[in-house]
Write an enzyme that holds these catalytic residues in place. Structure first.
Site, PDB file in Angstrom:
ATOM      1  N   MET A 101       0.858  -1.232  -0.006  1.00 29.39           N
ATOM      2  CA  MET A 101       0.094   0.094   0.024  1.00 29.39           C
ATOM      3  C   MET A 101       0.856   1.108   0.040  1.00 29.39           C
ATOM      4  O   MET A 101       0.342   2.327  -0.535  1.00 29.39           O
ATOM      5  CB  MET A 101      -0.949   0.053   1.096  1.00 29.39           C
ATOM      6  CG  MET A 101      -1.919  -1.013   1.274  1.00 29.39           C
ATOM      7  SD  MET A 101      -2.887  -1.068   2.733  1.00 29.39           S
ATOM      8  CE  MET A 101      -3.838   0.374   2.207  1.00 29.39           C
ATOM      9  N   GLY A 102       1.933   1.137   0.594  1.00 32.77           N
ATOM     10  CA  GLY A 102       3.040   2.443   0.666  1.00 32.77           C
ATOM     11  C   GLY A 102       4.036   2.165   1.390  1.00 32.77           C
ATOM     12  O   GLY A 102       4.511   1.055   2.093  1.00 32.77           O
ATOM     13  N   GLU A 103       5.052   2.989   1.488  1.00 34.89           N
ATOM     14  CA  GLU A 103       6.472   2.855   1.929  1.00 34.89           C
ATOM     15  C   GLU A 103       6.807   4.244   2.624  1.00 34.89           C
ATOM     16  O   GLU A 103       6.535   5.361   1.960  1.00 34.89           O
ATOM     17  CB  GLU A 103       7.676   2.421   0.807  1.00 34.89           C
ATOM     18  CG  GLU A 103       8.767   2.357   1.699  1.00 34.89           C
ATOM     19  CD  GLU A 103       9.634   1.523   0.357  1.00 34.89           C
ATOM     20  OE1 GLU A 103      10.870   2.029   0.544  1.00 34.89           O
ATOM     21  OE2 GLU A 103       9.272   0.785  -0.390  1.00 34.89           O
ATOM     22  N   GLY A 104       7.444   4.420   3.721  1.00 33.58           N
ATOM     23  CA  GLY A 104       7.984   5.499   4.224  1.00 33.58           C
ATOM     24  C   GLY A 104       9.265   5.293   4.876  1.00 33.58           C
ATOM     25  O   GLY A 104      10.007   4.337   4.752  1.00 33.58           O
ATOM     26  N   THR A 105       9.927   6.274   5.648  1.00 32.63           N
ATOM     27  CA  THR A 105      10.971   6.348   6.450  1.00 32.63           C
ATOM     28  C   THR A 105      11.177   5.029   7.269  1.00 32.63           C
ATOM     29  O   THR A 105      11.981   4.603   7.455  1.00 32.63           O
ATOM     30  CB  THR A 105      11.387   7.675   7.064  1.00 32.63           C
ATOM     31  OG1 THR A 105      11.409   8.800   6.246  1.00 32.63           O
ATOM     32  CG2 THR A 105      12.720   7.620   7.844  1.00 32.63           C
ATOM     33  N   PHE A 106       9.673   4.953   8.035  1.00 30.79           N
ATOM     34  CA  PHE A 106       9.574   4.126   9.138  1.00 30.79           C
ATOM     35  C   PHE A 106       9.741   2.500   8.546  1.00 30.79           C
ATOM     36  O   PHE A 106      10.062   1.468   9.306  1.00 30.79           O
ATOM     37  CB  PHE A 106       8.107   4.054   9.616  1.00 30.79           C
ATOM     38  CG  PHE A 106       7.227   4.022   8.632  1.00 30.79           C
ATOM     39  CD1 PHE A 106       6.498   2.802   8.334  1.00 30.79           C
ATOM     40  CD2 PHE A 106       6.652   5.072   8.097  1.00 30.79           C
ATOM     41  CE1 PHE A 106       5.577   2.874   7.537  1.00 30.79           C
ATOM     42  CE2 PHE A 106       5.636   5.038   7.034  1.00 30.79           C
ATOM     43  CZ  PHE A 106       4.922   3.819   6.823  1.00 30.79           C
ATOM     44  N   GLY A 107       9.251   2.362   7.427  1.00 29.68           N
ATOM     45  CA  GLY A 107       9.090   1.034   6.731  1.00 29.68           C
ATOM     46  C   GLY A 107       8.167   1.038   5.488  1.00 29.68           C
ATOM     47  O   GLY A 107       7.939   2.010   4.594  1.00 29.68           O
ATOM     48  N   VAL A 109       3.905  -0.355   4.512  1.00 27.91           N
ATOM     49  CA  VAL A 109       2.410  -0.653   4.989  1.00 27.91           C
ATOM     50  C   VAL A 109       1.813  -1.605   3.622  1.00 27.91           C
ATOM     51  O   VAL A 109       2.081  -1.357   2.392  1.00 27.91           O
ATOM     52  CB  VAL A 109       1.575   0.401   4.839  1.00 27.91           C
ATOM     53  CG1 VAL A 109       0.260   0.105   5.198  1.00 27.91           C
ATOM     54  CG2 VAL A 109       2.033   1.723   5.707  1.00 27.91           C
ATOM     55  N   ASP A 220       3.363  15.730  14.264  1.00 30.35           N
ATOM     56  CA  ASP A 220       3.803  15.388  12.872  1.00 30.35           C
ATOM     57  C   ASP A 220       2.450  15.359  11.926  1.00 30.35           C
ATOM     58  O   ASP A 220       2.550  14.440  10.974  1.00 30.35           O
ATOM     59  CB  ASP A 220       4.551  14.077  12.857  1.00 30.35           C
ATOM     60  CG  ASP A 220       5.206  14.197  11.326  1.00 30.35           C
ATOM     61  OD1 ASP A 220       5.459  15.072  10.805  1.00 30.35           O
ATOM     62  OD2 ASP A 220       5.669  13.089  11.009  1.00 30.35           O
TER      63      ASP A 220
END
Length: 392
Positions: A101-107, A109, A220
């Site tokens: 579904m998605g990706e970010g700095t954290f990891g 989804v 944030d």
């Protein structure tokens, strides 16, 4: 409903929790497949489906029953510590990966099928790096705290479960629609109708009132961290499109069917404390007191909401900059002079942006391009009125 007067006063224990190693960390033991992985599993499953296994003909239903619990082969994380997966893999015997579904700095989804609840869920898989694991444990604590209150169900994403799988914290939440940012991006950064912006504003302020009553500061807020509950949308005529060689389909824009939203990403959420001087918020949504090093509290969330609402009205981030002095100058250009009491209190970190009780602009300007970027911004009232549509 629990009384909101019962607010937590003790700071949250942010240390990573330790727990016993659970069955889902190693996967269920299936004798026939216990030592198999990768291509071997595929070959065995294929053979079983064709009725060639040594135990006689095995039905397709029995084959699927075995396959659904197969633990995926061990794979090394990528160079950034992200979990490496394949669609169809199991995350424990309970969840099956359906899509990214998605990706970010954290990891990352992932959309996963929850076999126990018979529903799709979103699983946030944290990078296998200590600082991100620690932040994930903070977020889990916050989500569990918020879930104690009935009011959180209408404004904050709901945690279903969490577990530790192959050195990755996995947070299971309800599956929602796209973020406001993703909706804007897929809509070619066209603005939202003003009626939708009003509804989003109302929900965001109610969410913050709830959180602030609990002495919690999100720190944030940004369009990426606000999700539409439903992915459904309709297409309506877009009368603002230029008639000069419009792109195919550009005469129409997407409008969400529902304006219901939920706030996500509580990894940076904190209890209100004194002397909070470290930098918070993503750049475009960062309040002036944060940049000046004056410490921050609940108002930093409200500032972020204001920036978000303007972005929804215009389709573009209000303060598009990556430099502090330019950022402060943009604020003055849009909103008027910064309050004298704030400039006077600027600490040693912020003094380079202030001279004799006023912002050091344009004297401290880094380049002519920077000055042009500031000068082209209109006042806030004009900026909004130029972009919002007439209310129905």
């Amino acid at each position: 409903m629990e009384c909101l007067a019962e607010m937590p006063h003790a700071p949250l224990d942010r240390r990573p929790r330790k727990r016993q190693r659970l069955g889902w960390d190693v996967g269920p033991e299936i004798p026939q497949l216990k030592k198999l992985c990768g291509e071997e599993v595929a070959n065995v499953i294929s053979a079983m489906t064709m009725g060639l296994s040594s135990g006689g003909i095995v039905s397709s239903q029995e084959t699927q029953g075995l396959f659904r619990f197969v633990t995926p082969p061990l794979r090394e994380d990528d160079k950034d510590g992200h979990y490496v997966f394949a669609v169809g893999d199991n995350l424990t015997s309970r969840y099956r990966i359906n899509a990214k579904m998605g990706e970010g700095t954290f990891g990352q989804v992932l959309e996963c099928w929850d076999r126990e609840r018979k529903e799709m869920v979103a699983i946030k898989i944290i990078r296998g790096i200590k600082k991100y694991r620690d932040a994930a444990m903070i977020e889990i604590g916050m989500l569990e705290q918020l879930c104690k209150y009935e009011k959180s169900r209408s404004s904050c994403v709901q945690i279903r479960n969490w577990f530790d799988y192959r050195n990755h914290i996995c947070i299971v939440c309800e599956k929602l629609g796209p973020s406001l940012y993703d909706f804007l991006r897929k809509n070619s950064y066209r603005s939202f109708p003003v009626a939708i912006v009003r509804e989003v504003a109302k929900q965001l302020l109610e969410c913050l009132a709830f959180m602030h009553d609990l002495r919690l500061i999100h720190t944030d807020l940004k369009p990426e961290n606000i999700l539409l509950v439903s992915p459904e949308y309709i297409k309506v005529p877009d009368y603002k499109v230029s008639s000069c060689s419009p792109k195919e389909g550009s005469y129409y824009k997407r409008v969400p069917k529902s304006s219901s939203i939920k706030v996500i990403d509580f990894g940076s959420t904190t209890y209100d404390q004194q002397d909070q001087t470290y930098v918070v918020s993503t750049r475009h949504y960062r309040a002036p007191e944060v940049i000046l090093g004056l410490g921050w509290s609940y108002p930093c969330d409200i500032w972020s909401v204001g920036c978000i609402l303007v972005e929804l009205c215009t389709g573009e981030a209000l303060f598009q900059t990556h430099e502090n002095l330019e950022h402060l100058a943009m604020m003055e250009r849009v909103l008027g002079p910064l309050p004298y009491h704030m400039l006077k209190k600027a600490d040693r970190h912020g003094e380079k942006y202030v001279r004799k009780g006023r912002l050091n602009w344009p004297e401290g300007c880094a380049s002519r391009e920077s000055m042009k970027a500031v000068m082209k911004l209109p006042r806030l009232q004009n900026l909004v009125m130029q972009n919002v549509e007439q209310a129905a």
